[in-house]
Design an enzyme around this catalytic site. Structure first.
Site, PDB file in Angstrom:
ATOM      1  CG  ASP A  34      -0.242  -0.034   2.529  1.00 25.79           C
ATOM      2  OD1 ASP A  34       1.015  -0.036   2.524  1.00 25.79           O
ATOM      3  OD2 ASP A  34      -0.909  -0.061   3.577  1.00 25.79           O
ATOM      4  CD  GLU A  36       1.521   1.880   6.689  1.00 28.54           C
ATOM      5  OE1 GLU A  36       2.209   1.105   7.369  1.00 28.54           O
ATOM      6  OE2 GLU A  36       0.315   2.058   6.866  1.00 28.54           O
ATOM      7  CG  ASP A 160      16.420  36.601  -9.735  1.00 30.65           C
ATOM      8  OD1 ASP A 160      17.216  36.605  -8.769  1.00 30.65           O
ATOM      9  OD2 ASP A 160      15.555  35.720  -9.896  1.00 30.65           O
ATOM     10  CE  LYS A 183      11.365  38.205 -15.753  1.00 33.60           C
ATOM     11  NZ  LYS A 183      10.425  37.512 -14.894  1.00 33.60           N
ATOM     12  NE  ARG A 185       5.763  44.313 -16.996  1.00 30.42           N
ATOM     13  CZ  ARG A 185       5.288  43.281 -17.705  1.00 30.42           C
ATOM     14  NH1 ARG A 185       4.699  43.503 -18.871  1.00 30.42           N
ATOM     15  NH2 ARG A 185       5.403  42.056 -17.259  1.00 30.42           N
ATOM     16  N   GLY A 215      12.395  24.833 -15.331  1.00 30.07           N
ATOM     17  CA  GLY A 215      13.366  25.307 -16.329  1.00 30.07           C
ATOM     18  C   GLY A 215      12.978  26.641 -16.953  1.00 30.07           C
ATOM     19  N   GLY A 216      11.835  27.191 -16.545  1.00 32.56           N
ATOM     20  CA  GLY A 216      11.345  28.434 -17.154  1.00 32.56           C
ATOM     21  C   GLY A 216      12.320  29.591 -16.955  1.00 32.56           C
ATOM     22  CB  THR A 217      13.999  30.913 -13.898  1.00 33.08           C
ATOM     23  OG1 THR A 217      12.771  30.900 -13.176  1.00 33.08           O
ATOM     24  CG2 THR A 217      14.825  32.118 -13.511  1.00 33.08           C
TER      25      THR A 217
HETATM   26  C1  R5P Z   1      13.393  31.695  -7.948  1.00 35.26           C
HETATM   27  O1  R5P Z   1      13.291  32.481  -6.998  1.00 35.26           O
HETATM   28  C2  R5P Z   1      14.383  30.591  -7.880  1.00 35.26           C
HETATM   29  O2  R5P Z   1      15.653  31.081  -7.561  1.00 35.26           O
HETATM   30  C3  R5P Z   1      14.461  29.809  -9.185  1.00 35.26           C
HETATM   31  O3  R5P Z   1      14.866  30.700 -10.207  1.00 35.26           O
HETATM   32  C4  R5P Z   1      13.153  29.180  -9.545  1.00 35.26           C
HETATM   33  O4  R5P Z   1      12.627  28.461  -8.474  1.00 35.26           O
HETATM   34  C5  R5P Z   1      13.344  28.268 -10.727  1.00 35.26           C
HETATM   35  O5  R5P Z   1      12.122  27.697 -11.088  1.00 35.26           O
HETATM   36  P1  R5P Z   1      11.821  27.325 -12.584  1.00 35.26           P
HETATM   37  O6  R5P Z   1      12.903  26.393 -13.062  1.00 35.26           O
HETATM   38  O7  R5P Z   1      10.472  26.640 -12.515  1.00 35.26           O
HETATM   39  O8  R5P Z   1      11.764  28.576 -13.368  1.00 35.26           O
END
Ligand code: R5P
Length: 280
Positions: A34, A36, A160, A183, A185, A215-217
């Protein structure tokens, strides 16, 4: 010193045993049909200082950590240091809306109940450390990054301004330049991302972050760096979660490296030396 490695941190536990010249204790961990968990320590821990290593991601690994703490406390030990190399639930350190769980506090308070000390690496939000009443050693993987990058890059970048401490830590060791991406804007729909002050064209850059999750950042950051004309990019993170198609977004990187706080095929560098140095 005796070392117990949970099933999420076997690689790091073994490396710690090697670096510290300590015994990796034989254990048994299995799951019932299950789901556990069952944990048993097969060696003798009496009168020993014990290092328990288990990353707290995903949730079943947190429960497994509690089982190991309970098993360790079946012995008459000298003291227990619990190493949660990646502290999952490090994001929510306060309630933003009424009725919300402060998940970082919930996990911190339970981890510290059955240990004498805690060690963790590059916690996402250092505010969370305040939830521990026991001594916490908070380490950074920056020196481990620097060992890997020595001679390979000209500039160390942060995605950042908020993560500049890590980039600074690496560049100070390497003697390279450092900068961050900001960034800008222009209007409601146009956002430009560029390095704050350095010209990176033709340079070999490393970009460092605490976590690669989706991986977005770093995907966006490295795409931008390519457009700025960098020669090559090495992406490094302490905690490589690599959720879903994260690696697909990092196609501009010559190398994507994480440490062994979260074990995966990308865990090419170890934080064992940093942990060993910190606990003496
Ligand atoms: C943001 O404050 C963190 O330092 C990372 O940049 C973030 O957690 C990365 O997340 P993701 O890979 O989803 O963009």
């Amino acid at each position: 010193m005796k070392i117990i490695g949970g099933s999420a941190s076997g690689m790091l536990a073994a490396e710690l045993a090697r670096v510290l010249n300590a015994d990796l204790v034989e254990t048994e961990f299995r799951r019932f049909p299950d789901g556990e968990g069952y944990a048993r320590i097969l060696g003798d821990l009496n009168d020993e200082q014990v290092l328990l290593v288990q990353t707290t991601l995903p949730d079943p690994n947190i429960v497994e950590l509690f089982l190991w703490q309970d098993a360790v406390n079946d012995f008459d030990i000298e003291n227990l240091i619990t190493v949660t190399p990646y502290f999952g639930y490090g994001r929510q350190d306060k309630a933003f809306e009424s009725g919300e769980a402060v998940s970082a506090r919930a996990i911190a308070e339970r981890i510290e109940l059955f240990t004498d000390e805690v060690v963790m690496v590059d916690i996402h939000n250092p505010q969370v450390l305040e939830y521990f009443g026991k001594p916490v050693t908070h380490l950074t993987a920056a020196p481990a990054f620097a060992r890997h990058l020595d001679g390979k890059v000209d500039i160390v970048l942060s995605p950042d301004e908020g993560r500049m401490e890590m980039a600074n830590g690496v560049s100070e060791i390497l003697g390279t330049d450092t900068d961050y991406l900001e960034k800008i804007r222009h209007d409601a729909t146009t956002v430009e991302i560029k390095t704050k002050s350095l010209d990176v064209a033709g340079k070999r850059v490393a970009i460092v972050d605490d976590i690669i999750s989706t991986g977005g950042t770093l995907g966006l950051a490295t795409k931008q760096l390519k457009e700025e004309g960098v020669e090559s990019i090495i992406a490094l993170c302490t905690h490589g979660l690599f959720i879903g198609d994260a690696m697909d977004k990092l196609y501009n990187c010559a190398e994507v490296i994480s440490t062994d706080t979260v074990e995966s095929e990308h865990s090419k560098i170890s934080v064992a030396q940093e942990i060993a140095d910190a606990i003496g």
